[in-house]
Design an enzyme around this catalytic site. Structure first.
Site, PDB file in Angstrom:
ATOM      1  N   ASP A  88       0.857  -1.191   0.000  1.00 52.87           N
ATOM      2  CA  ASP A  88       0.000   0.000   0.000  1.00 52.87           C
ATOM      3  C   ASP A  88       0.892   1.240   0.000  1.00 52.87           C
ATOM      4  OD1 ASP A  88      -2.672   1.212   0.188  1.00 52.87           O
ATOM      5  OD2 ASP A  88      -1.881   2.028   2.063  1.00 52.87           O
ATOM      6  N   ASP A 525     -32.057   1.912 -24.964  1.00 50.99           N
ATOM      7  CA  ASP A 525     -32.145   0.472 -25.263  1.00 50.99           C
ATOM      8  C   ASP A 525     -32.900   0.288 -26.570  1.00 50.99           C
ATOM      9  OD1 ASP A 525     -32.411  -2.468 -24.993  1.00 50.99           O
ATOM     10  OD2 ASP A 525     -31.813  -2.105 -22.918  1.00 50.99           O
ATOM     11  N   GLY A 550     -33.208   3.107 -29.278  1.00 55.08           N
ATOM     12  CA  GLY A 550     -32.173   3.149 -30.310  1.00 55.08           C
ATOM     13  C   GLY A 550     -31.268   1.939 -30.216  1.00 55.08           C
ATOM     14  N   ASP A 551     -30.396   1.847 -31.218  1.00 57.04           N
ATOM     15  CA  ASP A 551     -29.441   0.744 -31.273  1.00 57.04           C
ATOM     16  C   ASP A 551     -28.056   1.357 -31.072  1.00 57.04           C
ATOM     17  OD1 ASP A 551     -27.511  -1.040 -32.225  1.00 57.04           O
ATOM     18  OD2 ASP A 551     -28.971  -2.059 -33.500  1.00 57.04           O
ATOM     19  N   PHE A 552     -27.351   0.914 -30.029  1.00 54.63           N
ATOM     20  CA  PHE A 552     -26.083   1.610 -29.747  1.00 54.63           C
ATOM     21  C   PHE A 552     -24.996   1.342 -30.779  1.00 54.63           C
ATOM     22  CE2 PHE A 552     -26.074  -1.503 -25.909  1.00 54.63           C
ATOM     23  CZ  PHE A 552     -25.439  -2.531 -26.602  1.00 54.63           C
ATOM     24  N   ARG A 567     -23.436  -4.859 -17.520  1.00 52.51           N
ATOM     25  CA  ARG A 567     -23.638  -6.185 -18.110  1.00 52.51           C
ATOM     26  C   ARG A 567     -23.812  -6.109 -19.632  1.00 52.51           C
ATOM     27  NH1 ARG A 567     -28.225  -9.056 -14.732  1.00 52.51           N
ATOM     28  NH2 ARG A 567     -29.103  -6.972 -14.481  1.00 52.51           N
TER      29      ARG A 567
HETATM   30  C1  LIG Z   1     -27.696  -8.163 -20.207  1.00 47.50           C
HETATM   31  S1  LIG Z   1     -28.835  -6.900 -20.423  1.00 47.50           S
HETATM   32  C2  LIG Z   1     -28.276  -5.716 -19.248  1.00 47.50           C
HETATM   33  C3  LIG Z   1     -29.358  -4.796 -18.780  1.00 47.50           C
HETATM   34  C4  LIG Z   1     -28.938  -3.725 -17.805  1.00 47.50           C
HETATM   35  N1  LIG Z   1     -27.828  -2.946 -18.287  1.00 47.50           N
HETATM   36  C5  LIG Z   1     -28.652  -4.296 -16.451  1.00 47.50           C
HETATM   37  O1  LIG Z   1     -27.488  -4.500 -16.090  1.00 47.50           O
HETATM   38  O2  LIG Z   1     -29.593  -4.555 -15.721  1.00 47.50           O
HETATM   39  C6  LIG Z   1     -28.353  -6.209 -21.983  1.00 47.50           C
HETATM   40  C7  LIG Z   1     -29.211  -5.072 -22.419  1.00 47.50           C
HETATM   41  O3  LIG Z   1     -28.609  -4.485 -23.580  1.00 47.50           O
HETATM   42  C8  LIG Z   1     -29.619  -4.207 -24.518  1.00 47.50           C
HETATM   43  N2  LIG Z   1     -29.022  -4.187 -25.872  1.00 47.50           N
HETATM   44  C9  LIG Z   1     -28.466  -5.209 -26.537  1.00 47.50           C
HETATM   45  N3  LIG Z   1     -28.043  -4.801 -27.743  1.00 47.50           N
HETATM   46  C10 LIG Z   1     -28.336  -3.488 -27.850  1.00 47.50           C
HETATM   47  C11 LIG Z   1     -28.138  -2.518 -28.851  1.00 47.50           C
HETATM   48  N4  LIG Z   1     -27.545  -2.849 -29.999  1.00 47.50           N
HETATM   49  N5  LIG Z   1     -28.544  -1.261 -28.614  1.00 47.50           N
HETATM   50  C12 LIG Z   1     -29.147  -0.921 -27.435  1.00 47.50           C
HETATM   51  N6  LIG Z   1     -29.350  -1.822 -26.438  1.00 47.50           N
HETATM   52  C13 LIG Z   1     -28.955  -3.081 -26.638  1.00 47.50           C
HETATM   53  C14 LIG Z   1     -30.579  -5.374 -24.331  1.00 47.50           C
HETATM   54  O4  LIG Z   1     -31.851  -5.076 -24.882  1.00 47.50           O
HETATM   55  C15 LIG Z   1     -30.602  -5.509 -22.824  1.00 47.50           C
HETATM   56  O5  LIG Z   1     -31.560  -4.690 -22.241  1.00 47.50           O
END
Ligand SMILES: C[S@@+](CC[C@H](N)C(=O)[O-])C[C@H]1O[C@@H](n2cnc3c(N)ncnc32)[C@H](O)[C@@H]1O
Length: 658
Positions: A88, A525, A550-552, A567
């Site tokens: 530490d 999401d 939307g789709d990230f 997650r």
């Molecule tokens: C494993 S879950 C996690 C949910 C939340 N983050 C949690 O920890 O409680 C994954 C999430 O990512 C979203 N997801 C997956 N692909 C995505 C995308 N291309 N664009 C936006 N969201 C997406 C899914 O719909 C889902 O709600």
């Protein structure tokens, strides 16, 4: 001192570094030391006012870190290290101890207090030497020391200070600077060991190793310290024992050393038994779950006695394989090994008993009507009396129910986590495990052979609204249980707008708004998920949580000064992960935060099992350690400021855009 022979004494030993600091890793790797990294879970929360001198605080923290890992490994990793190293580093100026800054303002406070002055850098180091004895107990010996280095900073202008702070470098470093990188420009002189300032006093460490391994029989009047480690307690107590003869005096101008007997047969101070060695609950669980399988199957497994010599095995293709084990010299299996393997073999029975009781709403029923007997429960859940009785007894053995005069009640665990209407209910997640993961794991052999999960074979993965809702409910449950620990893991008070990418039902976002009253969170999401999220809104209606569809990967990301990824990354291949991170990096200004929440694997990938078992059903992506995530994030300009193993279902890492 000849260095190489000292390091080579450790060849073939399991050496463990109880620290995730990349700088310590590098210093030790550079001298050819081979070791595993198992970051300590010890929380650095010792009360500084209790220590007479600052170095005592650093040494105590190092000791607690090392002992926590030494104590955890035989139980969680099922292996005992030979040596655990804890360290530490702190900076002291004007009687104050400076650790890692929590935010930019803290970094400013620290660096301006160092400007134009000489300060001390102390690294406390603890070496825990573990001696496993024949009876599986472990003796621990503790060697602890510290090193002080004096450093003088030049006068720092406001511009210089802020430019350095905005580089992001101060955030994960004691005193708010890193002498080996940009921070070196702030330094006028260094008196003492430079590597001590980087984070590890290598020279002093090697001298200590030399004392342990090369001079076991020389003499000294030095004090020896033995530490009594309690398996249940979190803080071991130190007991100074009699001076040890035959240990040479180590003199170092700015350090003191307490070290212990070189002989492994020193007093039996610490005893740790392997997991399961006195586990009555698990033993009785095994027996009772077995009895459940007998009754419900109507078949009884034939156990062979030790005189039988031929074990009939059935291959996966149904062929009988004759395996002759007539002559063998293996020793009798150990009781604890049998218990451990019994637990593993029966793990699936315990899971399915829990799933079935949850599906039949046994825990809801016994919450409403505690004290029912098996016949009454059977009537309410519309099941056979015989089967219900077996199930209830199995649940008692698993610690889910209690029984008194053949009537049943929920345990506290069932009341708080298994009732479907409990605030922290895991009922939805249990349903997901039963409906989706259970069938998926029944195809595990094919998944392993083919290298991908068998989702296409599992009906539950069809795209119906019901399946989506079930998945969302599972995510919702876990986010509600783990969300508070994640949201409160770091000081995020400077962030006012956050975006939870893949935020699903908004349960995690809701925890962030509860923990940070000045923050509003956009949940981003997929459109289908945002539409269905309405089903969950009444549970956490909150006007600081909003939803954006939307789709990230495809769409523009909402602007925010903190991005949350909970997650999400474990499910992505490196390629997809880089696409997403570079999109986030593009919308982030310097100073923007990124909060990552995942299960972090141990650095040597030997645990935790929860993360490694999850990997078996993942379709793509992979589980990663905190360091692996740090490196990936750093390649997009996000500097890891803090990592938290939360002791809840999810760990957390906080990064700042440089
Ligand atoms: C494993 S879950 C996690 C949910 C939340 N983050 C949690 O920890 O409680 C994954 C999430 O990512 C979203 N997801 C997956 N692909 C995505 C995308 N291309 N664009 C936006 N969201 C997406 C899914 O719909 C889902 O709600």
């Amino acid at each position: 001192m000849v260095l190489n022979p000292v390091i080579s004494k450790l060849a073939g030993k399991l050496v463990v570094l109880a620290s995730a600091s990349p700088r310590r890793l590098e210093i030790l790797r550079n001298v050819g030391l081979r070791f595993e990294v198992v970051p300590s879970w010890f929380k650095e929360t010792l009360d500084k006012s209790l220590f007479k001198a600052p170095h005592e605080y650093a040494v105590e923290t190092a000791k607690q870190k090392a002992l926590e890992v030494a104590r955890r490994m035989p139980i969680k990793h099922l292996k005992t290290p030979d040596i655990v190293i804890g360290a530490d580093t702190i900076v002291t100026v004007d009687g104050m101890i400076l650790e890692k800054p929590v935010d930019k303002h803290d970094a400013y406070r620290m660096l301006s207090s160092l400007s134009g002055k000489e300060h001390s850098v102390y690294t406390g180091v603890a070496i825990v030497v573990c001696h496993e004895k024949e009876n599986e107990e472990v003796d621990y010996q503790l060697i602890q020391f510290y090193e002080e280095t004096k450093v003088k900073f030049a006068d720092l202008s406001e511009d210089m200070l802020w430019e350095y702070i905005n580089s992001g470098e101060p955030m994960d470093k004691a005193g708010g600077y890193g002498i080996q990188a940009l921070g070196g420009m702030l330094v006028e002189y260094v008196h003492g060991d430079f590597l001590n300032v980087v984070g590890f006093p290598l020279n002093h460490f090697c001298k200590q190793l030399s004392l342990i391994y090369n001079h076991c029989t020389s003499s000294s009047d030095q004090k020896s310290e033995s530490v009594h480690l309690s398996l249940n307690g979190t803080h071991p107590t130190s007991v100074l024992s009699q001076p040890t003869p035959n240990v040479p005096t180590h003199s170092a101008s700015s350090s003191q050393t307490h070290h212990t007997h070189c002989s492994p047969s020193a007093s039996p101070a610490h005893k740790v038994k392997r997991k399961g060695s006195d586990s009555e609950v698990s033993q009785s669980s095994w027996t009772l779950v077995n009895s459940l399988s007998k009754h419900t199957d109507g078949r009884e497994a034939k156990l062979r006695d030790s005189e039988n010599t031929t074990l009939p095995l059935i291959s996966s293709s149904g062929q009988l394989i004759e395996h002759d084990v007539t002559e063998h010299e293996d020793s009798e299996p150990r009781k604890e090994d049998l218990e451990r393997i019994g637990e593993l073999i029966d793990g699936f029975k315990a899971s399915k008993a829990l799933f079935t009781a949850a599906r039949l709403r046994v825990f809801d029923l016994l919450h409403r009507m505690p004290g029912l007997d098996a016949a009454q429960v059977a009537q309410e859940v519309k099941a056979s009396v015989k089967g219900t009785e077996c199930l209830l007894e199995a649940c008692v053995s698993l610690g889910l129910l209690t029984s008194k005069e053949r009537t049943y009640e929920n345990t506290d665990l069932a009341t708080s986590l298994l009732r479907s209407d409990a605030c922290f209910s895991l009922h939805g997640y249990i349903q997901h495990c039963d409906d989706t993961l259970w069938p998926l794991f029944s195809h595990l052999e094919s998944a392993v052979e083919e290298g991908h999960s068998q989702r296409e074979k599992v009906d539950a993965f069809h795209n119906s609204q019901e399946a989506k809702l079930r998945f969302m409910n599972a995510m919702h449950c876990v986010a509600k249980v783990a969300g508070k620990s994640v949201a409160t893991a770091f000081d995020l008070s400077r962030y006012k707008t956050a975006c939870d990418l893949g935020g699903c039902t908004g349960a995690m976002a809701c925890e962030f708004t509860k923990a940070h009253p000045g923050m509003s969170v956009m949940v981003f999401d997929l459109p289908a998920v945002v539409e269905l999220s309405e089903h969950f809104h009444p549970l956490h209606s909150n006007n600081r949580v909003s939803f954006v569809a939307g789709d990230f990967f495809q769409d523009e990301l909402p602007k925010a000064d903190l991005y949350i990824l909970a997650r999400i990354l474990h499910d992505l291949t490196d390629e997809k992960l880089h696409i997403l991170l570079s999109k986030i990096a593009d919308v982030c200004k310097p100073g923007c935060g990124l909060l990552l929440s995942e299960i972090f694997l141990d650095e040597d990938r030997s645990g935790p099992s929860r993360g490694l078992l999850q990997a078996l059903s993942m379709s793509e992506g992979k589980q990663r350690s905190a360091t692996e995530y740090s490196v990936l994030l750093k390649s997009h300009g996000f500097i890891t400021a803090q990592i938290r193993h939360t002791d809840n279902l999810l760990d957390a890492m906080f990064c700042i855009k440089a």
